[in-house]
Design a protein around this motif. Sequence first.
Motif, short mmCIF file in Angstrom:
data_model
loop_
_atom_site.label_atom_id
_atom_site.label_comp_id
_atom_site.label_asym_id
_atom_site.label_seq_id
_atom_site.Cartn_x
_atom_site.Cartn_y
_atom_site.Cartn_z
N LEU A 135 14.43 1.20 8.45
CA LEU A 135 13.08 1.68 8.18
C LEU A 135 12.56 1.14 6.84
CD1 LEU A 135 13.45 5.40 9.34
CD2 LEU A 135 12.29 3.54 10.54
N LEU A 136 13.45 1.02 5.85
CA LEU A 136 13.05 0.44 4.56
C LEU A 136 12.66 -1.02 4.73
CD1 LEU A 136 15.69 1.98 2.11
CD2 LEU A 136 13.25 2.50 2.23
N GLY A 138 11.48 -2.35 7.45
CA GLY A 138 10.20 -2.34 8.15
C GLY A 138 9.04 -2.06 7.22
N ALA A 139 9.22 -1.10 6.30
CA ALA A 139 8.16 -0.77 5.34
C ALA A 139 7.91 -1.94 4.39
CB ALA A 139 8.56 0.48 4.56
N ALA A 140 8.99 -2.58 3.92
CA ALA A 140 8.84 -3.71 3.01
C ALA A 140 8.13 -4.87 3.69
CB ALA A 140 10.22 -4.15 2.50
N ASP A 141 8.46 -5.10 4.96
CA ASP A 141 7.84 -6.19 5.70
C ASP A 141 6.37 -5.89 6.01
OD1 ASP A 141 8.00 -8.71 6.97
OD2 ASP A 141 8.21 -7.76 8.93
N ARG A 142 6.07 -4.63 6.23
CA ARG A 142 4.69 -4.24 6.58
C ARG A 142 3.78 -4.23 5.37
NH1 ARG A 142 0.24 -3.39 7.00
NH2 ARG A 142 -0.95 -2.05 8.42
N PHE A 143 4.27 -3.73 4.24
CA PHE A 143 3.39 -3.52 3.08
C PHE A 143 3.57 -4.54 1.96
CE2 PHE A 143 3.98 0.72 5.04
CZ PHE A 143 2.65 0.96 5.40
N SER A 181 14.84 -7.13 1.87
CA SER A 181 13.97 -5.97 1.66
C SER A 181 13.46 -5.92 0.22
CB SER A 181 14.72 -4.67 1.98
OG SER A 181 15.06 -4.61 3.35
N MET A 185 9.58 -6.42 -1.07
CA MET A 185 8.95 -5.40 -1.92
C MET A 185 8.36 -6.04 -3.19
SD MET A 185 11.69 -2.26 -1.71
CE MET A 185 12.13 -1.50 -0.15
#
Length: 280
Positions: A135-136, A138-143, A181, A185
């Motif tokens: 999930l981390l 995914g968040a790093a890739d998305r934002f 990741s 970020m």
Amino acid sequence: MNPFDAVILGIIQGLTEFLPISSSAHVQIAQQALGLGDMSKPQLTAFIATIQLGTELAVLIYFWRDIVRIIRAFFGSFSKRRPQTIEAAKDAKMGWLIILGSLPVVVIGLVFQDLIENQLRSLWVIGVTLIVFGLLLGAADRFGKRQKGIDSLTTRDGLLFGLGQALAVIPGVSRSGGTISVGLMMGYSRQAAARYSFLLAIPAVIASGFYQFAKTYQDLATADLAATAVATLVSFGVGYSVIVVLLKYLNRGSFLPFVIWRVALGSTLLVLLSTGALSA
């Protein structure tokens, strides 16, 4: 361990080492769930560290020109006989950053060696870390802004990349997943983060592999040593192919498929453990 088991584990290692899904987690899951080989947790840790030498050889061959150029520039930076070119200075800096980024995983690996080889080598830990760090990612890739190239690396960024790599001592985190990741970020592109992740892993993986092999080979039977050699060779061949495909994929593709896989596998693992269908 028989040759068939070794080939299967070598294929799994090669397929998963460079993907942000944790090769050590997949090798351990396969080993325990399918009963491939009869190894204690410390032996399994040593086996995984050793066969990673095969996939790291794939990195050395794929990035051979880059590695030679970086080494030459690094040692050339100590000479004052002739000034360095701009490109040589960048390569020398990369050499320093790889050394700096390798320190966290070395320190943490030595300090927490017993914890890593025993208590953390649990399928419960792997299930949770697959999900959380998936999930981390995914968040790093998305934002993440994904604007920086590898030439934008600074000393601070190199150390932070190293801390991301150090998280991989926890089974299920993934060496490439942790570094990628952190890179995302910080605003690095997918390909830049992956490329630096591969280069950064070279010192740590080679040192860890030879250290674990030297520490355990006397306790292994001839058949186990032969099986480890087979798995290492297989992981090399498969791993090289994965590097080629992954770097091309990241020119346009995202990390979403790997995030979905991590969460699905982690969730399935926790369900199987909770129902008693699988032993930790």
